[in-house]
Design a protein around this motif. Structure first.
Motif, PDB file in Angstrom:
ATOM      1  N   GLU A 294       0.738  -1.274  -0.223  1.00  0.00           N
ATOM      2  CA  GLU A 294      -0.083   0.078   0.048  1.00  0.00           C
ATOM      3  C   GLU A 294       0.827   1.391  -0.048  1.00  0.00           C
ATOM      4  OE1 GLU A 294      -3.202   2.099   3.009  1.00  0.00           O
ATOM      5  OE2 GLU A 294      -3.152  -0.153   2.969  1.00  0.00           O
ATOM      6  N   ASP A 295       1.943   1.450   0.918  1.00  0.00           N
ATOM      7  CA  ASP A 295       2.734   2.431   0.872  1.00  0.00           C
ATOM      8  C   ASP A 295       3.385   2.750  -0.328  1.00  0.00           C
ATOM      9  OD1 ASP A 295       1.975   2.914   3.529  1.00  0.00           O
ATOM     10  OD2 ASP A 295       3.633   1.864   4.467  1.00  0.00           O
ATOM     11  N   ALA A 296       3.997   1.836  -0.940  1.00  0.00           N
ATOM     12  CA  ALA A 296       4.482   1.909  -2.345  1.00  0.00           C
ATOM     13  C   ALA A 296       3.829   2.354  -3.402  1.00  0.00           C
ATOM     14  CB  ALA A 296       5.332   0.545  -2.808  1.00  0.00           C
ATOM     15  N   VAL A 297       2.594   1.736  -3.367  1.00  0.00           N
ATOM     16  CA  VAL A 297       1.611   2.227  -4.667  1.00  0.00           C
ATOM     17  C   VAL A 297       1.330   3.841  -4.213  1.00  0.00           C
ATOM     18  CG1 VAL A 297      -0.764   2.012  -5.163  1.00  0.00           C
ATOM     19  CG2 VAL A 297       0.437  -0.147  -4.940  1.00  0.00           C
ATOM     20  N   ASN A 298       0.882   4.050  -2.974  1.00  0.00           N
ATOM     21  CA  ASN A 298       0.776   5.609  -2.563  1.00  0.00           C
ATOM     22  C   ASN A 298       1.865   6.288  -3.033  1.00  0.00           C
ATOM     23  OD1 ASN A 298       0.899   7.643  -0.082  1.00  0.00           O
ATOM     24  ND2 ASN A 298      -1.019   7.456  -1.018  1.00  0.00           N
ATOM     25  N   GLU A 299       3.174   5.937  -2.846  1.00  0.00           N
ATOM     26  CA  GLU A 299       4.178   6.520  -3.302  1.00  0.00           C
ATOM     27  C   GLU A 299       4.431   6.798  -4.886  1.00  0.00           C
ATOM     28  OE1 GLU A 299       8.507   8.151  -2.483  1.00  0.00           O
ATOM     29  OE2 GLU A 299       6.581   8.461  -1.624  1.00  0.00           O
ATOM     30  N   LEU A 300       4.002   5.979  -5.439  1.00  0.00           N
ATOM     31  CA  LEU A 300       4.027   5.921  -6.930  1.00  0.00           C
ATOM     32  C   LEU A 300       3.014   6.987  -7.419  1.00  0.00           C
ATOM     33  CD1 LEU A 300       4.839   5.040  -9.824  1.00  0.00           C
ATOM     34  CD2 LEU A 300       3.104   3.142  -9.274  1.00  0.00           C
ATOM     35  N   VAL A 301       1.715   6.788  -6.820  1.00  0.00           N
ATOM     36  CA  VAL A 301       0.568   7.775  -7.552  1.00  0.00           C
ATOM     37  C   VAL A 301       1.155   9.312  -6.775  1.00  0.00           C
ATOM     38  CG1 VAL A 301      -1.451   8.175  -7.181  1.00  0.00           C
ATOM     39  CG2 VAL A 301      -1.199   5.876  -7.276  1.00  0.00           C
ATOM     40  N   ASN A 302       1.791   9.282  -5.826  1.00  0.00           N
ATOM     41  CA  ASN A 302       2.091  10.742  -5.298  1.00  0.00           C
ATOM     42  C   ASN A 302       3.077  11.262  -6.246  1.00  0.00           C
ATOM     43  OD1 ASN A 302       2.131  12.702  -3.003  1.00  0.00           O
ATOM     44  ND2 ASN A 302       4.109  12.268  -3.411  1.00  0.00           N
ATOM     45  N   ILE A 303       3.982  10.404  -6.731  1.00  0.00           N
ATOM     46  CA  ILE A 303       4.883  10.970  -7.461  1.00  0.00           C
ATOM     47  C   ILE A 303       4.633  11.284  -8.871  1.00  0.00           C
ATOM     48  CG2 ILE A 303       7.395  10.263  -8.874  1.00  0.00           C
ATOM     49  CD1 ILE A 303       7.876   9.072  -6.297  1.00  0.00           C
ATOM     50  N   ILE A 304       3.542  10.620  -9.534  1.00  0.00           N
ATOM     51  CA  ILE A 304       3.270  10.726 -10.728  1.00  0.00           C
ATOM     52  C   ILE A 304       2.392  11.889 -10.822  1.00  0.00           C
ATOM     53  CG2 ILE A 304       1.232   9.751 -12.459  1.00  0.00           C
ATOM     54  CD1 ILE A 304       1.918   7.129 -11.899  1.00  0.00           C
ATOM     55  N   PHE A 305       1.431  12.380  -9.811  1.00  0.00           N
ATOM     56  CA  PHE A 305       0.756  13.729 -10.012  1.00  0.00           C
ATOM     57  C   PHE A 305       1.559  14.809  -9.172  1.00  0.00           C
ATOM     58  CE2 PHE A 305      -2.460  10.265  -9.976  1.00  0.00           C
ATOM     59  CZ  PHE A 305      -3.289  11.086 -11.139  1.00  0.00           C
ATOM     60  N   GLU A 306       2.486  14.688  -8.252  1.00  0.00           N
ATOM     61  CA  GLU A 306       3.051  16.001  -7.815  1.00  0.00           C
ATOM     62  C   GLU A 306       4.393  16.240  -8.575  1.00  0.00           C
ATOM     63  OE1 GLU A 306       1.655  17.531  -5.302  1.00  0.00           O
ATOM     64  OE2 GLU A 306       0.181  16.062  -5.507  1.00  0.00           O
ATOM     65  N   LYS A 307       4.993  15.224  -9.318  1.00  0.00           N
ATOM     66  CA  LYS A 307       6.149  15.350 -10.027  1.00  0.00           C
ATOM     67  C   LYS A 307       5.637  15.681 -11.521  1.00  0.00           C
ATOM     68  CE  LYS A 307       8.518  15.656  -6.375  1.00  0.00           C
ATOM     69  NZ  LYS A 307       8.987  16.816  -5.987  1.00  0.00           N
ATOM     70  N   ARG A 308       4.498  16.043 -11.826  1.00  0.00           N
ATOM     71  CA  ARG A 308       3.895  15.945 -13.141  1.00  0.00           C
ATOM     72  C   ARG A 308       4.805  16.787 -14.373  1.00  0.00           C
ATOM     73  NH1 ARG A 308      -1.233  15.408 -15.584  1.00  0.00           N
ATOM     74  NH2 ARG A 308      -1.662  14.078 -13.784  1.00  0.00           N
ATOM     75  N   LEU A 309       5.368  18.153 -13.904  1.00  0.00           N
ATOM     76  CA  LEU A 309       6.117  18.686 -14.633  1.00  0.00           C
ATOM     77  C   LEU A 309       7.154  18.078 -15.246  1.00  0.00           C
ATOM     78  CD1 LEU A 309       5.754  22.229 -12.876  1.00  0.00           C
ATOM     79  CD2 LEU A 309       4.736  21.501 -15.281  1.00  0.00           C
ATOM     80  N   ASP A 310       8.065  17.257 -14.283  1.00  0.00           N
ATOM     81  CA  ASP A 310       9.120  16.430 -14.753  1.00  0.00           C
ATOM     82  C   ASP A 310       8.723  15.357 -15.749  1.00  0.00           C
ATOM     83  OD1 ASP A 310      11.703  15.346 -14.847  1.00  0.00           O
ATOM     84  OD2 ASP A 310      11.806  14.849 -12.722  1.00  0.00           O
ATOM     85  N   LEU A 311       7.555  14.690 -15.652  1.00  0.00           N
ATOM     86  CA  LEU A 311       7.129  13.607 -16.287  1.00  0.00           C
ATOM     87  C   LEU A 311       6.400  14.458 -17.733  1.00  0.00           C
ATOM     88  CD1 LEU A 311       6.479  10.736 -16.734  1.00  0.00           C
ATOM     89  CD2 LEU A 311       4.329  10.958 -15.494  1.00  0.00           C
ATOM     90  N   LEU A 312       6.069  15.378 -17.666  1.00  0.00           N
ATOM     91  CA  LEU A 312       5.217  16.052 -19.042  1.00  0.00           C
ATOM     92  C   LEU A 312       6.632  16.465 -19.890  1.00  0.00           C
ATOM     93  CD1 LEU A 312       2.606  18.607 -17.805  1.00  0.00           C
ATOM     94  CD2 LEU A 312       2.448  16.632 -19.336  1.00  0.00           C
ATOM     95  N   ILE A 313       7.796  16.747 -19.505  1.00  0.00           N
ATOM     96  CA  ILE A 313       8.855  17.112 -20.454  1.00  0.00           C
ATOM     97  C   ILE A 313       9.323  15.911 -21.033  1.00  0.00           C
ATOM     98  CG2 ILE A 313      11.398  17.934 -20.285  1.00  0.00           C
ATOM     99  CD1 ILE A 313      10.739  19.823 -18.072  1.00  0.00           C
ATOM    100  N   ARG A 314       9.179  14.752 -20.395  1.00  0.00           N
ATOM    101  CA  ARG A 314       9.774  13.424 -20.998  1.00  0.00           C
ATOM    102  C   ARG A 314       8.837  12.933 -21.934  1.00  0.00           C
ATOM    103  NH1 ARG A 314      13.792  11.021 -17.929  1.00  0.00           N
ATOM    104  NH2 ARG A 314      14.414  12.079 -16.032  1.00  0.00           N
TER     105      ARG A 314
END
Length: 435
Positions: free
Chosen positions: A261-281
């Motif tokens: 559960e904690d790992a999935v929560n960390e993944l979702v948190n990074i996907i949405f909170e680090k969206r700018l980093d992901l958008l550039i890629r």
């Protein structure tokens, strides 16, 4: 004798302290989640690979191991066999009670293309023709037969050629079939390569509308109506020549119900909170959203994902908005008084963004002049470092959103310069080795 008891007591204390350190003080290894993401040349695999890189940059407790696979049905089987914790699947893929939603990734479009010289203008024109479709048992195959069923086209009236991936596209380009049916995003790398290859071979194509998608959704709720806009793939042609109505499925990120559960929560948190980093890629990541059980697959949220999505539930302030209206008005007046100060700070932040842009231009110049692969690798690493620095500066308001957008555009251009220079040097090395 007393010293023996003292030694024994000291030994017990040492063992206890060691146990406490082992449990609480010893550095923990990052949790690794394996995700099966479809064909290696597909958009889902590419997106998950980019997400894994963003996770690597921003998390000390999580890593993603991205694995290729044939299709969504295979991914579900691997999940149930315990070979992975996560998978990407299309919303019409049969799932099970132990599979739960993590996020909506993007839309997959039903795409039907015919050779322009064939009399195929609508679904009802398929009889007496050869149609290339995705491999049997795949989500794409199920999608095709659901369309055929809706339009009441007799399966025995045409010949379906069920093959996988690139084989089917080559089959169509060699005119072994009259039309091809695909299910993928509009930015799928392999699909875009197929369109480019067809253009180079001089193959004229016609996009066929699937214009009853909204009606299809009455029987199959996971289907949604959409359109492929004119010029989506080529503005000079354009391709397609007009807006094409069609159907879509959602590509979903799902997890086993026993995934950490904690790992999935960390993944979702990074996907949405680090969206700018992901958008550039990868711009396709702009479509990632929280799951909507009223559209697509009706699966429950994974608890780790639900923890993140539930953070937006109404707070005390939201529930008591009316009593606090006067306070908000006063704060707005104070905010107006501080506007001039903010403008001054924004100007300073823009100047800082300009400094990073100058650094990018220096990297670009060095790349164009470089003849050494090692130097280019170092420049590529420096690009990543600059990106990380600017993303952190954006988070701390040292760089404005406008300045960051300008930086992101230039960063992508410089990355292309470095990659192209590396390819040129590799090609030159290959020519020298052959000679």
């Amino acid at each position: 004798m007393r010293w023996i008891y003292g030694l024994f007591f000291a030994l017990i204390l040492a063992v206890g302290a060691g146990g406490v350190w082992f449990i609480y003080g010893k550095p923990q290894e990052p949790k690794i989640l394996t995700v099966y993401a479809g064909p290696r040349d597909g958009d889902a695999f590419t997106l998950m690979r980019e997400i894994s890189q963003v996770v690597l940059r921003h998390s000390d407790t999580l890593r993603l191991r991205v694995r290729p696979s044939l299709n969504s049905s295979v991914n579900i089987r691997r999940l149930r066999a315990g070979e992975a914790e996560l998978a990407t699947v299309e919303s019409n893929t049969p799932a099970y009670s132990d599979i739960q939603l993590v996020a909506d990734l993007f839309s997959d479009y039903f795409i039907l293309i015919a050779h322009a010289d064939k009399p195929i203008y609508r679904m009802q024109d398929l009889p007496n023709h050869r149609i290339t479709i995705p491999e049997d048992g795949s989500s794409g195959s199920r999608s095709f037969w659901s369309v055929v069923d809706h339009y009441s086209v007799a399966p025995e009236s045409f010949r379906s050629l069920s093959v996988s991936g690139e084989l089917g596209k080559e089959q169509f380009m060699q005119r072994k079939s009259d039309a091809i049916f695909l299910v993928n995003s509009l930015r799928d790398p392999s699909f875009l390569s197929f369109l480019e290859e067809a253009r180079l071979r001089g193959i004229d194509m016609r996009f066929i509308a699937i214009d009853q998608a909204q009606a299809m959704s009455l029987k199959r709720p996971f289907i949604q109506a959409s359109k492929i806009v004119r010029g989506a793939f080529d503005g000079s042609g354009p391709l397609p020549v007009k807006d094409i109505e069609t159907a879509t499925l959602q590509r979903l990120l799902v997890a086993r119900d026993d995934a950490d559960e904690d790992a999935v929560n960390e993944l979702v948190n990074i996907i949405f909170e680090k969206r700018l980093d992901l958008l550039i890629r990868m711009p396709l990541s702009a479509n990632i959203a929280g799951p909507n059980v009223n559209q697509g697959a009706s699966l429950p949220f994974h608890p780790g994902a639900a923890r993140y999505y539930d953070r937006d539930k109404p707070s005390f302030l939201q529930e008591n908005a009316e009593p606090l209206a006067l306070i908000i008005t006063i704060l707005a007046m104070i905010g107006s008084a501080l506007l001039a100060l903010r403008r001054s700070l924004s100007a300073k932040a823009k100047n800082k963004a300009d400094v990073y842009n100058v650094r990018l231009l220096e990297i670009s110049r060095h790349a164009r002049e470089s003849k050494d692969m090692a130097e280019l690798m170092a420049l590529q690493e420096e690009l990543s470092t600059v990106l990380e620095t600017v993303v952190k500066a954006l988070d701390s308001d040292q760089v404005t959103e406008e300045g960051f957008q300008s930086f992101a555009f230039l960063w992508n251009s410089v990355r292309d310069v470095v990659n192209e220079r590396r390819q040129e040097i590799s090609a030159q090395a290959g020519v020298l080795s052959q000679s």
